[in-house]
Write a protein that holds these residues in place. Structure first.
Motif, mmCIF file in Angstrom:
data_model
loop_
_atom_site.group_PDB
_atom_site.id
_atom_site.type_symbol
_atom_site.label_atom_id
_atom_site.label_comp_id
_atom_site.label_asym_id
_atom_site.label_seq_id
_atom_site.Cartn_x
_atom_site.Cartn_y
_atom_site.Cartn_z
ATOM 1 N N LEU A 13 -32.085 -19.029 29.850
ATOM 2 C CA LEU A 13 -31.608 -20.176 28.933
ATOM 3 C C LEU A 13 -31.339 -19.892 27.395
ATOM 4 O O LEU A 13 -30.652 -20.593 26.555
ATOM 5 N N ARG A 14 -31.534 -18.613 26.932
ATOM 6 C CA ARG A 14 -31.354 -18.122 25.720
ATOM 7 C C ARG A 14 -29.899 -17.784 25.649
ATOM 8 O O ARG A 14 -29.227 -17.184 26.463
ATOM 9 N N ALA A 15 -29.370 -17.749 23.954
ATOM 10 C CA ALA A 15 -28.176 -17.497 23.952
ATOM 11 C C ALA A 15 -28.043 -15.977 24.045
ATOM 12 O O ALA A 15 -28.949 -15.204 23.843
ATOM 13 N N ASP A 16 -26.925 -15.326 24.573
ATOM 14 C CA ASP A 16 -26.616 -13.821 24.505
ATOM 15 C C ASP A 16 -26.630 -13.188 23.163
ATOM 16 O O ASP A 16 -25.820 -13.748 22.353
ATOM 17 N N GLY A 17 -27.756 -12.313 22.937
ATOM 18 C CA GLY A 17 -27.928 -11.777 21.414
ATOM 19 C C GLY A 17 -27.115 -10.703 21.267
ATOM 20 O O GLY A 17 -27.247 -10.101 20.263
ATOM 21 N N SER A 18 -25.970 -10.203 22.297
ATOM 22 C CA SER A 18 -25.319 -9.018 22.059
ATOM 23 C C SER A 18 -24.176 -9.163 21.036
ATOM 24 O O SER A 18 -23.868 -10.225 20.750
ATOM 25 N N ARG A 19 -23.827 -8.118 20.582
ATOM 26 C CA ARG A 19 -22.529 -7.870 19.507
ATOM 27 C C ARG A 19 -21.374 -8.978 20.205
ATOM 28 O O ARG A 19 -20.499 -9.722 19.580
ATOM 29 N N LYS A 20 -21.203 -8.611 21.595
ATOM 30 C CA LYS A 20 -20.059 -9.140 22.309
ATOM 31 C C LYS A 20 -20.308 -10.593 22.492
ATOM 32 O O LYS A 20 -19.443 -11.599 22.407
ATOM 33 N N GLY A 21 -21.583 -10.883 22.839
ATOM 34 C CA GLY A 21 -21.949 -12.295 23.226
ATOM 35 C C GLY A 21 -21.761 -12.671 24.584
ATOM 36 O O GLY A 21 -22.220 -13.991 25.125
ATOM 37 N N THR A 22 -21.415 -12.051 25.410
ATOM 38 C CA THR A 22 -21.192 -12.140 26.957
ATOM 39 C C THR A 22 -21.522 -10.879 27.700
ATOM 40 O O THR A 22 -21.607 -9.514 27.186
ATOM 41 N N VAL A 23 -21.774 -11.034 28.912
ATOM 42 C CA VAL A 23 -22.051 -9.819 29.971
ATOM 43 C C VAL A 23 -20.587 -9.120 30.197
ATOM 44 O O VAL A 23 -19.763 -9.973 30.435
ATOM 45 N N ASP A 24 -20.842 -7.878 30.125
ATOM 46 C CA ASP A 24 -19.543 -7.311 30.500
ATOM 47 C C ASP A 24 -19.127 -7.405 31.794
ATOM 48 O O ASP A 24 -19.712 -7.444 32.711
ATOM 49 N N GLU A 25 -17.647 -7.662 31.963
ATOM 50 C CA GLU A 25 -16.936 -8.249 33.037
ATOM 51 C C GLU A 25 -17.210 -7.106 34.420
ATOM 52 O O GLU A 25 -17.326 -7.715 35.356
ATOM 53 N N LEU A 26 -17.123 -5.988 34.084
ATOM 54 C CA LEU A 26 -17.562 -4.907 35.159
ATOM 55 C C LEU A 26 -18.936 -5.019 35.887
ATOM 56 O O LEU A 26 -18.830 -4.609 37.055
ATOM 57 N N ILE A 27 -19.709 -5.598 35.176
ATOM 58 C CA ILE A 27 -21.042 -5.603 35.701
ATOM 59 C C ILE A 27 -21.445 -6.974 35.808
ATOM 60 O O ILE A 27 -22.940 -7.208 36.257
ATOM 61 N N ALA A 28 -20.842 -7.814 35.667
ATOM 62 C CA ALA A 28 -21.256 -9.381 35.689
ATOM 63 C C ALA A 28 -21.626 -9.795 37.140
ATOM 64 O O ALA A 28 -22.765 -10.286 37.324
ATOM 65 N N GLY A 29 -21.114 -9.158 38.117
ATOM 66 C CA GLY A 29 -21.447 -9.141 39.483
ATOM 67 C C GLY A 29 -22.892 -8.729 39.665
ATOM 68 O O GLY A 29 -23.651 -9.258 40.294
ATOM 69 N N ILE A 30 -23.293 -7.588 39.027
ATOM 70 C CA ILE A 30 -24.722 -6.982 39.319
ATOM 71 C C ILE A 30 -25.599 -7.706 38.525
ATOM 72 O O ILE A 30 -26.755 -8.084 39.359
#
Length: 265
Positions: A13-30
Motif C-alpha cells: 500500500l506504500r507509495a513507490d519511493g524510487s526516483r522514477k516512482g513506478t516499477v520499470d516496464e521491462l520487469i513489471a510482469g515479474i
C-alpha cells in the motif's frame, strides 16, 4: 504466516519511493507475478540502466560516515535510461558536467522478502539458472528472509574531470557499445528468469494441490528429472570440452559468458 500476510499488505500500500516512482516496464510482469503469490513480496527493483552521473570531489566528513553515503547524497544524474543508448545521448549529458562525470551500466536487481526459506531457495535456483550468479539469500536476526537477484556484468568508467572530457569521442563510443551489449544480455537474462519463474511457481502450485502421497511421488519424480537433465548437460559439456581441447590451446580459454568477459565489470 499471518504476520507476513499483514506486513505484505501494508508494504504494497506504500507509495513507490524510487526516483522514477513506478516499477520499470521491462520487469513489471515479474514484480506482479511474485506479488500475486502469498509467499513473496518485492521490496525494490531496477530492470537495469545506463547512467551518466556527476560527482563532486568527496569532502572531509564532519561526522563518521561512509563514502557511499556521501556519494549518493551529492551526485547529480545527467542521463539515465533503461534501454539501449546512443553515443550522442552520452556526449550531450557530458556537456552538462562541471565536476567529475562517470558512465555506468548497472544490471537488473530485485529484492524480495520471502515467507519461508524454501521460497527463497526456489527463487535463488531460478535466478542462478537464468544467469544472475551474484544472487543470494540473507536471514535476519528476527527471521526476516530476503532474496536478492543480482548479476556481475557491471560497467563503470570515469570520462570527465572538473567538466573536461578526459577521453576521445571514439572511446566514449566504444564504452557505449560495451554497455549496450551488456544491456542486451541483461534483457535476455530477464526473459529467461521470467519464463523459468512462471514454470517453477506453476509446478509448485500444482504439487501443493495434490494429496500428500501423490505430492511426495511428484516431488521425487521432479527431482529425478532435474538430476537427469543436469547429468546430460554435464556429460554434454564434458564431451564438448574434450573435442575443443586442441582449439583452446591455440585460442586461449574463453569465458562461458561472452558479456561478462568484457574488459569492464
Amino acid at each position: 504466516m499471518a504476520d507476513f500476510k499483514r506486513w505484505k499488505e501494508q508494504r504494497l500500500l506504500r507509495a513507490d519511493g524510487s526516483r522514477k516512482g513506478t516499477v520499470d516496464e521491462l520487469i513489471a510482469g515479474i514484480v506482479q507475478l511474485l506479488n500475486d503469490h502469498d509467499s513473496f513480496c518485492t521490496t525494490s527493483s531496477c530492470s537495469g540502466r545506463v547512467v551518466v552521473l556527476e560527482q563532486p570531489p568527496l569532502p572531509a566528513p564532519a561526522e563518521p560516515t561512509t563514502g557511499f553515503e556521501i556519494q549518493k547524497r551529492n551526485c547529480t544524474w545527467l542521463m539515465v535510461t533503461h534501454r539501449i543508448c546512443t553515443v550522442e545521448d552520452v556526449l550531450t549529458a557530458l556537456k552538462k558536467a562541471t565536476d567529475d562525470a562517470i558512465f555506468k551500466f548497472e544490471p537488473f536487481v530485485l529484492h524480495v522478502q520471502c515467507q519461508e526459506l524454501q521460497d527463497a531457495q526456489l527463487l535463488h535456483a531460478v535466478a542462478i539458472e537464468a544467469g544472475f550468479r551474484n544472487s543470494g539469500i540473507t536471514v535476519g536476526r528476527k527471521g526476516k528472509i530476503m532474496m536478492a537477484v543480482r548479476s556481475t556484468h557491471c560497467l563503470e568508467v570515469p570520462l570527465s574531470q572538473k567538466g573536461k572530457l578526459m577521453v576521445s569521442e571514439e572511446y566514449v563510443d566504444f564504452v557505449v557499445q560495451v554497455a549496450n551489449q551488456k544491456m542486451k544480455e541483461n534483457m535476455r537474462r530477464i526473459n529467461r528468469f521470467y519464463s523459468s519463474l512462471q514454470f517453477a511457481l506453476e509446478n509448485r502450485d500444482h504439487i501443493s494441490s495434490l494429496p500428500v502421497k501423490e505430492r511426495e511421488q511428484s516431488s521425487t519424480e521432479q527431482n529425478n528429472t532435474v538430476d537427469s537433465h543436469r547429468s546430460r548437460r554435464k556429460s554434454k559439456g564434458t564431451q564438448e570440452d574434450s573435442e575443443c581441447t586442441s582449439s583452446r590451446k591455440n585460442k586461449g580459454l574463453e569465458s562461458e559468458d561472452d558479456t561478462e568477459s568484457s574488459f569492464f565489470h
